[in-house]
Write an enzyme that holds these catalytic residues in place. Structure first.
Site, PDB file in Angstrom:
ATOM      1  N   SER A  50       0.855  -1.303  -0.043  1.00  0.00           N
ATOM      2  CA  SER A  50       0.228   0.090   0.000  1.00  0.00           C
ATOM      3  C   SER A  50       0.856   1.192   0.276  1.00  0.00           C
ATOM      4  O   SER A  50       1.836   1.358  -0.862  1.00  0.00           O
ATOM      5  CB  SER A  50      -0.821  -0.153   1.232  1.00  0.00           C
ATOM      6  OG  SER A  50      -2.036   0.862   1.117  1.00  0.00           O
ATOM      7  N   ASP A  61      12.548   4.415  -8.113  1.00  0.00           N
ATOM      8  CA  ASP A  61      12.292   4.846  -9.669  1.00  0.00           C
ATOM      9  C   ASP A  61      12.948   6.171  -9.850  1.00  0.00           C
ATOM     10  O   ASP A  61      13.651   6.505 -10.934  1.00  0.00           O
ATOM     11  CB  ASP A  61      11.009   4.908 -10.160  1.00  0.00           C
ATOM     12  CG  ASP A  61      10.237   3.690 -10.560  1.00  0.00           C
ATOM     13  OD1 ASP A  61      11.070   2.693 -10.272  1.00  0.00           O
ATOM     14  OD2 ASP A  61       9.176   3.325 -11.159  1.00  0.00           O
ATOM     15  N   LYS A  75       0.627  -4.773  -4.158  1.00  0.00           N
ATOM     16  CA  LYS A  75      -0.621  -4.237  -4.237  1.00  0.00           C
ATOM     17  C   LYS A  75      -0.741  -3.070  -4.835  1.00  0.00           C
ATOM     18  O   LYS A  75      -0.258  -1.791  -4.695  1.00  0.00           O
ATOM     19  CB  LYS A  75      -1.046  -3.745  -2.602  1.00  0.00           C
ATOM     20  CG  LYS A  75      -2.385  -2.939  -2.453  1.00  0.00           C
ATOM     21  CD  LYS A  75      -3.394  -4.118  -2.760  1.00  0.00           C
ATOM     22  CE  LYS A  75      -4.702  -3.281  -2.086  1.00  0.00           C
ATOM     23  NZ  LYS A  75      -4.987  -2.148  -2.756  1.00  0.00           N
TER      24      LYS A  75
END
Length: 221
Positions: A50, A61, A75
């Site tokens: 989450s 990233d 998730k």
């Protein structure tokens, strides 16, 4: 809000819906407290899900954080609960995408370095159950409120003689936890037991983690 501590701007996460006009992109707002020059180790595992997973994906990233541990939970769906009579159901409204456009649902985020806590064998798990069910650690700490290394070593030998064969690392962790519990001094971290945290600290000390913060291509427009 947490991402804002590490980013001054740029994409944090994007969501894509069945209806293109409902796609959203969430960006950091000014308020960065941790300079880009400071290296960050992010500890993750199968319980990272989450919001924690979204933050981990953004830090990885965008080259802001170095992930250490195990693959995250995976998730990636945005759901709403809809009531029907006395029950209800969860309806997937959209999907989360990391800044690089990765959809992580059911596959998670791979850490930059795989690192995991040692797993207990079947015999060790049985020994741990016996240790807990018979309150052996509690009984030891009752008579050794501040046990020395020698006393803990003697306790481990005594356990083995009783058929409770656990590794020294695990027993020491349990003993220290019990001492902290009865003295009401919670243990925030344990570098001896938590080898993932220990490895992360060592990498930071050795200057092996280098920030490469960069802007990311939006995952949703």
């Amino acid at each position: 809000d947490t991402a804002d501590l590490f980013f001054s701007d740029g994409l944090i996460v994007g969501t894509k819906s069945r209806v293109p006009s409902e796609n959203q992109a969430f960006y950091a707002t000014p308020g960065q407290l941790v300079p880009d020059s400071i290296p960050i180790a992010v500890l993750v595992d199968g319980g990272t899900a989450s919001a924690a997973e979204i933050l981990s994906g953004a830090l990885k990233d965008r080259g802001r954080g170095y992930l250490i541990g195990e693959k995250t939970y995976g998730k990636g769906s945005v759901q709403q609960v809809r009531n029907v009579g006395d029950g209800g159901f969860r309806l997937t409204m959209a999907k989360y995408y990391t800044p690089n456009g990765e959809f992580i649902d059911k596959k998670g985020i791979q850490p930059d370095k795989i690192d995991a806590q040692p797993k207990l064998s079947d015999d060790q798990q049985k020994a741990l159950v016996k240790l807990i069910n018979e309150n052996l650690v509690q009984k030891f700490v009752e008579t050794h409120s501040r046990p020395t290394d020698a006393e803990i070593a003697a306790f481990i030998t005594e356990l083995k003689n009783q058929g409770v064969d656990l590794d020294t690392r695990t027993v020491r962790y349990l003993v220290k936890g019990e001492v902290a519990r009865i003295s009401n001094t919670p243990v925030v971290y344990d570098l001896e037991y938590d080898n993932v945290l220990s490895d992360a600290v060592q990498m930071l000390r050795n200057n092996e983690i280098h920030p490469t913060a960069h802007e990311a291509v939006p995952a949703a427009r």
